[in-house]
Design an enzyme around this catalytic site. Structure first.
Site, mmCIF file in Angstrom:
data_model
loop_
_atom_site.group_PDB
_atom_site.id
_atom_site.type_symbol
_atom_site.label_atom_id
_atom_site.label_comp_id
_atom_site.label_asym_id
_atom_site.label_seq_id
_atom_site.Cartn_x
_atom_site.Cartn_y
_atom_site.Cartn_z
ATOM 1 N N ASP A 1 4.901 -43.318 19.339
ATOM 2 C CA ASP A 1 5.019 -44.498 18.498
ATOM 3 C C ASP A 1 3.720 -45.289 18.590
ATOM 4 O OD1 ASP A 1 5.189 -45.528 21.018
ATOM 5 O OD2 ASP A 1 7.109 -46.524 20.752
ATOM 6 N N ASP B 1 10.057 -44.986 24.507
ATOM 7 C CA ASP B 1 10.611 -45.796 25.593
ATOM 8 C C ASP B 1 11.929 -46.463 25.253
ATOM 9 O OD1 ASP B 1 9.717 -47.592 23.746
ATOM 10 O OD2 ASP B 1 8.519 -48.795 25.132
#
Length: 912
Positions: A336, A652
């Site tokens: 990301d 995450d």
């Protein structure tokens, strides 16, 4: 009461949700809560506990090579080859113990990083149906559907809830969505059915946290029914990784050889020599000789050493040892944007006037607003945008030329903090020496600021700067002039000054803002207004008739190490794909700032319109995937794997879990949410691409070492098997006794342990390093034939020097000569077939020891015990000539193989 259905509650009104849960604004009674707790269970995610030692040990036995060894050990025991069976059993037990111990230590390290989602919650309950409700703290595990809870700044959302009342409530949802900007939340009795789950303003989900404001909410789902738990169904069965595919491919090749070899030996001996089942132990010994018995030990030792070095030097935890090989084989890394390529905080790009020209005065007023909003507003934490504005204002050398007052020299009067409904923040300040005047400075979204403006600073920035000294203003208490005016006020050039803000100007300003946003920038509009000083409170009604000043333009700050890390990954041959939920322009700009050309972007809606084949074709050439949901990320990862790539995914949040499971190797930072860490194969000290580069380097070192062992062991073993089959057909006796085969294997296996300390050459680090079955088959076939040729040349030398060695009476001489040559050629192979330059000391020592054993064992007093005899000196001289030719041929063949089958690498092709 039946369990509430999520889909039925998603788009219902608050009253319908309360009725559906048989609750009310006053909350549940204690009796109702106890009944629901018994019905629904505790509000906790189904836990994952590390496997016990016995289960972990049993799991390590499922390795394909270990299964092969166990099968051979069983066959050896059936034919009463107890020595072979015992050695194989010891190898299996040692390798499984090493692997279990290392993975247990990794699990303990990862388990130490776990933390609770929330400890307690403030719940409203009643002691009896007619009693007044009271708020009190209870453990999160005791929450049930229908509870009414209170949310405040810093609170972690303990369950999935529906908002009933809020005041300026914003949430951090990064753990769920990956987006760093707080999301505004508010009650909504007309929810939009088409809105994304996490975009619904009225819904909050477990795992997010309150950034600002407060609220009261109704618990709609707990425990395993929450979105947090639904996204995570436990580690489950591991997907087949690159390492699994490689090991399985090589294993099946060996299994075919081993299934074919014993019958061939038995049939050949029966047909040509009339020997029957008495050759079965020899046939089994040949099959064992083909197997790289030490592979489980070498693999575990290599991976464990590199995993320990990563934990010690870079604080990287490898939770599953084969994942280290998978990281080394990665040729595509999906990640990301927020927190990886960027610092998770904005920085000021520029400040512009209403005409898009640089204007430091706009930054000046924005800093005034930010300073006093932070000073006077009751915020749980400083706003990242305000901090970025203040950092930029502090870094500027001086205030604007037409302002003689620094931004921090004003006196704060009042502050109206940012409101997700108003989307504005206003600070009311007093200039030093001018108590009769208050200045309102408003900052916020462009649309909202323009809606409250009636005038526009019309002067271009370079024409501003005219100032005039103000007359003393009456004080608000006496009406008399202030006797000590000490400052001047900024004023625009009176010939251009200000003008009315009409609709055409509004459209122009919105278009200007849209153009900046399309370039990946975030804009805040700034407006000011003068008001007579007063003693009363200020409110949103005062944010009217403002004068538009300009824009402050912010951008995501690239991570300090991101550019260097991307360059290092390009040098490693790893393509980086950015999968983000952000605006395409924002993602593209960050990539360009870091030297990563975004090219043509793919957005989530375009991905929805593609089938898997089209997506796989497009994903090959696309760098940025924007507006991605978790499902889009999974499809992209699977498409890349279907195209033959070994993929890693760095994430995450809970929203990243499906993609982590879909990738060959899942990677997360230490501060990832608990369930993501449990699902990841590798846990980094920080969300930093540099740490991934270190891990890739360690993985490629490990794979290079394992590949070296396999090439050496399999090619040498294959050559021996071919020579044994040829000798078995040519000689009237067994070419080597089963005990001699076992002893030779033991010596070679012991020496091969030194290969665990090998250091592959730099070429091994420049390319992804999967273990390709066809590459190994080509290599071991070519070099196995060379090894067999050296053995056959030795047979000829023995027949020439010791003619009796071809007859039954001379079998001891044949066994001695071949035993010596075999161990010396294996020692040469250990040194010459490595991929590096100079062999490390452990390998040189092991090879020298192996050659010494080959020379000494056929000498008295051990020669007679082992069924061997002393050979004449002329044999050793002729053997030296054969080995010299073999060394030259082996080195030449290795060089040609490397030139032919090592692909050229051009780092510039991977860079911008």
């Amino acid at each position: 009461m039946a369990a509430p259905q999520r889909d039925d509650l998603a788009d219902a009104t608050a009253l319908e949700v309360l009725r559906g849960l048989e609750s009310g604004p006053r909350g549940l009674t204690e009796t109702e809560a106890e009944e629901r707790l018994a019905r629904y269970g505790e509000n906790s995610i189904p836990g994952w506990r590390p496997a016990s030692w016995p289960r972990r040990y049993a799991r390590s036995l499922r390795d394909p090579f270990t299964a092969i060894l166990l099968g051979l050990g069983l066959v050896s025991a059936l034919v009463t080859a107890w020595g072979t069976a015992c050695v194989i059993t010891v190898l299996v037990l040692v390798s499984s113990a090493l692997r279990s111990r290392t993975e247990y230590q990794a699990d303990r390290s990862a388990d130490g990083l776990r933390h609770l989602v929330a400890a307690t919650a403030t719940v409203q309950r009643r002691s009896a149906p007619g009693a007044a409700p009271r708020f009190r703290e209870i453990p999160v595990a005791l929450l049930v559907p229908g509870d009414v809870i209170r949310l405040g700044p810093g609170d972690v959302i303990p369950a999935d809830v529906r908002l009933l009342r809020t005041q300026n409530l914003t949430l951090h949802q990064a753990a769920l969505t990956g987006e760093s900007a707080p999301a505004a939340k508010r009650p909504d009795d007309m929810p939009r059915a088409a809105a994304g789950m996490f975009e619904r303003a009225h819904a909050c989900f477990q795992g997010s946290s309150v950034a600002s404001g407060s609220g009261t909410a109704l618990v709609t789902a707990t425990g395993a029914a929450t979105e947090f738990a639904r996204a995570y169904r436990g580690p489950g069965r591991r997907r087949e990784s690159a390492f699994d595919r490689a090991v399985n491919g090589i294993s099946w090749i060996l299994i075919r050889f081993m299934l074919l070899t014993p019958p061939l030996v038995l049939l050949a001996d029966a047909a040509l020599r009339g020997r029957g089942l008495e050759t079965l132990p020899f046939a089994v010994a040949v099959a064992v000789g083909l197997t790289p018995e030490m592979l489980p030990v070498v693999v575990t030792t290599v991976l464990a050493r590199k995993a320990a070095a990563l934990a010690r030097d870079h604080d990287v935890i490898v939770r599953w040892l084969p994942a280290l090989h998978n990281v080394g084989a990665i040729d595509v890394l999906c990640t990301d944007k927020t927190g990886t390529l960027t610092c998770d905080r904005p920085v000021l790009d520029s400040s512009l006037d209403a005409f898009g020209r640089p204007d430091p005065e706009v930054l000046h007023w924005a800093a005034v607003n930010s300073l006093w909003t932070l000073q006077l507003a009751d915020l749980p934490a400083p706003d990242a945008l305000d901090e970025a504005v203040l950092d930029a204002a502090t870094a500027s050398a001086e205030p604007p030329a037409d302002s003689l007052t620094a931004y921090d020299a004003y006196d704060g009067v009042a502050a109206l903090p940012f409101d997700p409904v108003r989307r504005l923040a206003t600070a009311v300040v007093r200039r030093p020496g001018h108590r009769g005047l208050h200045t309102l400075v408003t900052k916020g979204s462009v649309e909202e600021v323009l809606r409250h403006c009636t005038r526009l600073h019309a002067a271009p920035a370079e024409q501003s700067g005219t100032v005039r000294e103000l007359q003393p203003d009456p004080t608000p208490t006496t009406g008399e002039p202030d006797p000590n005016p000490t400052t001047v006020l900024p004023e625009r050039n009176p010939t251009t000054g200000e003008r009315d803000l009409d609709d055409s100007e509004r459209e122009r300003l919105l278009a200007l803002a849209a153009g900046q946003a399309a370039q990946g920038l975030r804009l805040l509009a700034v407006a000011v207004a003068e008001r007579p000083a007063r003693l009363g409170d200020y409110g949103p009604a005062d944010e009217q008739a403002l004068t538009f000043a300009g824009f402050v333009v912010l951008r995501d700050a690239p991570a300090d190490t991101a550019a260097d890390a991307l360059a290092a990954l390009a040098d490693r041959g790893v393509a980086v794909k950015v999968l983000t939920g952000d605006h395409p322009g924002t993602a593209a700009r960050v990539c360009r700032d870091l030297g990563l050309e975004p090219g043509t972007l793919l957005t989530g809606d375009r991905i929805d319109g593609m089938d898997d084949t089209d997506l796989a074709r497009q994903a090959e050439h696309t760098t940025v995937f924007a507006r991605c949901t978790p499902q889009h990320k999974v499809r992209v990862v699977r498409a890349l794997r279907a195209a033959g790539h070994t993929t890693g995914f760095l994430g995450d949040g809970v929203n990243d879990l499906p993609a982590l499971h879909a990738a060959d190797v899942g990677i997360c930072p230490r501060d990832a949410v608990d369930v993501t860490r449990e699902a990841a194969d590798v846990v980094l000290a920080a969300k930093d691409l540099t740490a991934i580069d270190h891990t890739i380097t360690a993985g490629r070192h490990s794979t290079g070492t394992i590949a070296t062992y396999l090439r050496i062991a399999l090619s040498s073993n294959l050559g021996n098997v071919i020579a044994m089959l040829a000798a078995g057909l040519l000689l009237p006796f067994l070419p080597m006794l089963p005990a001699q085969v076992l002893l030779q294997n033991l010596c070679f296996d012991a020496a091969q342990l030194a290969l665990a300390y090998d250091q592959p050459g730099p070429d091994a680090l420049r390319h992804p390093s999967p273990l390709r079955t066809h590459d190994f088959l080509r290599f071991i076939t070519a070099f196995g034939l060379l090894n067999a040729a050296a053995d056959l040349a030795t047979f000829a030398a023995l027949a020439l020097i010791v003619p009796a060695s071809a007859h039954i009476s001379g079998q001891a001489a044949f066994h001695s000569g071949w035993f010596t040559e075999n161990l010396i050629t294996q020692a040469l192979v250990m040194v010459l077939l490595r991929s590096g330059t100079r062999a490390p000391l452990p390998i040189r020592t092991a090879a020298a020891g192996l050659a010494a054993i080959g020379l000494l064992l056929p000498l008295p007093p051990l020669a007679h015990i082992l069924g061997m005899t002393t050979l004449p000196l002329t044999y050793y001289l002729l053997l030296a000539s054969i080995l010299a030719v073999y060394t030259v041929v082996l080195f030449t063949a290795k060089s040609r193989h490397l030139r032919r089958y090592t692909p050229p690498f051009h780092p510039q092709l991977h860079r911008v």
